[in-house]
Write a protein that holds these residues in place. Structure first.
Motif, short mmCIF file in Angstrom:
data_model
loop_
_atom_site.label_atom_id
_atom_site.label_comp_id
_atom_site.label_asym_id
_atom_site.label_seq_id
_atom_site.Cartn_x
_atom_site.Cartn_y
_atom_site.Cartn_z
N ASP A 92 0.87 -1.17 0.00
CA ASP A 92 0.00 0.00 0.00
C ASP A 92 0.91 1.22 0.00
OD1 ASP A 92 -1.78 2.12 0.51
OD2 ASP A 92 -3.14 0.80 1.60
N ARG A 94 0.32 4.22 0.02
CA ARG A 94 -0.14 5.38 0.79
C ARG A 94 0.49 5.44 2.17
NH1 ARG A 94 -6.39 4.03 -0.09
NH2 ARG A 94 -5.50 2.06 0.67
N ASP A 95 0.74 4.25 2.77
CA ASP A 95 1.33 4.25 4.11
C ASP A 95 2.53 3.30 4.23
OD1 ASP A 95 0.17 1.74 4.11
OD2 ASP A 95 -1.34 2.20 5.64
N GLY A 300 -3.03 2.30 -4.24
CA GLY A 300 -2.95 3.74 -4.04
C GLY A 300 -1.98 4.44 -4.96
N SER A 301 -1.59 3.79 -6.05
CA SER A 301 -0.62 4.37 -6.98
C SER A 301 -1.14 4.21 -8.41
CB SER A 301 0.73 3.67 -6.85
OG SER A 301 0.58 2.26 -6.99
#
Length: 414
Positions: A92, A94-95, A300-301
């Motif tokens: 992920d 994003r994190d 998320g990419s």
């Protein structure tokens, strides 16, 4: 006395049809409009990279029984490699969370009760939401059949269904999603082991088939574009290639394994999918770092799936219509920035190639699903093949080969 089956198109549907028929000792003639076989599943030498690359990245699963049967028939099953057990690596972006999803082999999904086997941030009960897809009414979309929000959807169902259907899942056919789930995850981890063509699609699916067909006297005729089909009564009677017209004997048959738009030009009144979705693939000439998984799902990419080959990294982005007008240079820079961050490789852009396929698959919506024709036509010796026909699956390698087998069965009986 059986006649000859004239197969139009040397993509996977046409090749699998030819292999199946020649395995049974039947006569085939194979024609291809392009100068090489494989259609949307092929490898080619790219001079800018000085590498042989695939025109698109394709993932098989161990539950794709027809595709594996085809690979065994042409002697290339060892080209398909993957982990001994079902395992999928994810990041992920994003994190920075990384995990490995590990469904157990049997149909009873006890893996969802083991925290380090399931998606982080999810509970066992969350996985019951997918049952809505399996129980959906005819014509329903995935958005109508299940909740398309939450951690599990963002980290698993959304990316997986987008990849399988190449269409925004919320608008996609729940029936097609259910077909995929029944044959893979719902069948247990033994049917979900990821398989990648280790030396490319050509070596795994195309070149061995061409060699087998050549040995049987059935090498394809390239640069042979079919201009028209002549009909009389209930039969197709001739094939018009422009520079040559081939009369069909009483026992001859035709397997039309061309894209849907080409089939509609050749077959009067044919209803076929007419809405399509694009795919973008990016290839980077750089060796993957040690320990890089063969396949990494990225959340998320822009990058969705990162494939690691011996001599390159490749990225696939599905449902990519929004990117078709973007410059190739900007896409390469954006995608590599994500791939470099995911792998720890230098941020400097290596040699690259961007491949845009505008009509990669039909749109997997309920409306397009209804437009998919079966293999049988209004003419008793003309049959259809292709991943866009009514295979019951989305546009996949498995669906294409199934359609070729089905056309072979019908042609063999005609």
């Amino acid at each position: 006395m059986s006649g000859t089956t004239h197969i139009i198109g040397a993509g996977l549907a046409g090749l699998s049809c030819a292999i199946r028929l020649t395995d049974e000792g039947r006569s085939v003639a194979l024609y291809e409009a392009a100068r090489m076989a494989g259609g949307r599943c092929r490898s080619y030498y790219d001079s800018s990279l000085d590498l042989v690359i695939d025109n698109g990245n394709h993932l098989l699963l161990s539950g794709n029984a027809t595709a594996l049967d085809y690979a065994r028939r042409i002697g290339s099953v060892d080209e398909l490699v993957g982990p001994k057990e079902c395992a999928f690596d994810f990041l992920d972006t994003r994190d920075g969370t990384r995990w490995r999803m590990r469904p157990n082999a049997s149909r009873l999904p006890w893996w969802i009760f083991v925290a380090d086997r399931r998606v982080p941030g999810t509970a066992p009960a969350d996985y019951l939401g997918a049952i809505g897809i399996l129980l959906a009414k005819k014509g329903a979309t995935i958005g109508e059949a299940m909740n398309c929000s939450g951690v599990l959807y963002e980290r698993l169902w959304g990316p997986v269904l987008l990849s399988a259907l190449n269409t925004e899942p919320r608008c996609s056919s729940a029936a097609l999603a259910a077909a995929v789930l029944r044959e893979t995850l719902a069948a247990g981890g033994a049917a979900c082991r990821p398989l990648v063509a280790r030396r490319g699609l050509g070596t795994a699916f195309i070149e061995p088939a061409l060699s087998a067909l050549a040995a049987r006297g059935a090498a394809p005729r390239f640069a042979a574009r079919l201009k028209g089909i002549e009909f009389s009564g209930e039969r197709a009677t001739a094939l018009d290639f422009g520079d040559e017209k081939i009369a069909l004997g009483e026992n001859d048959s035709v397997a039309l394994a061309v894209p849907p738009w080409a089939a509609q030009e050749l077959v009067p009144g044919l209803v076929a999918p007419d809405d399509f979705r694009g795919i973008v693939n990016a290839h980077f000439k750089i060796a993957p770092p040690p320990g890089q998984p063969a396949l990494l799902g990225m959340i998320g990419s822009l990058t969705e799936w990162l494939f690691a080959f011996e001599d390159r990294l490749s990225v696939t982005i599905s449902g990519a219509d929004r990117l078709m007008d973007d410059s190739r240079e900007s896409l390469a820079e954006r995608i590599w920035a994500e791939a470099a961050a995911a792998t720890g490789l230098p941020v400097e852009l290596p040699q690259w190639q961007i491949v845009k396929e505008k009509r990669a698959t039909f749109a997997a919506t309920p409306a397009q699903q209804q437009r998919r024709p079966g293999a049988v036509t209004g003419w008793r010796n003309l049959f259809l093949a292709g991943d866009w026909t009514a295979t019951g699956l989305p546009a996949t390698i498995e669906g294409a080969i199934r359609s070729g087998y089905r056309a072979a069965e019908l042609a063999g009986r005609s």
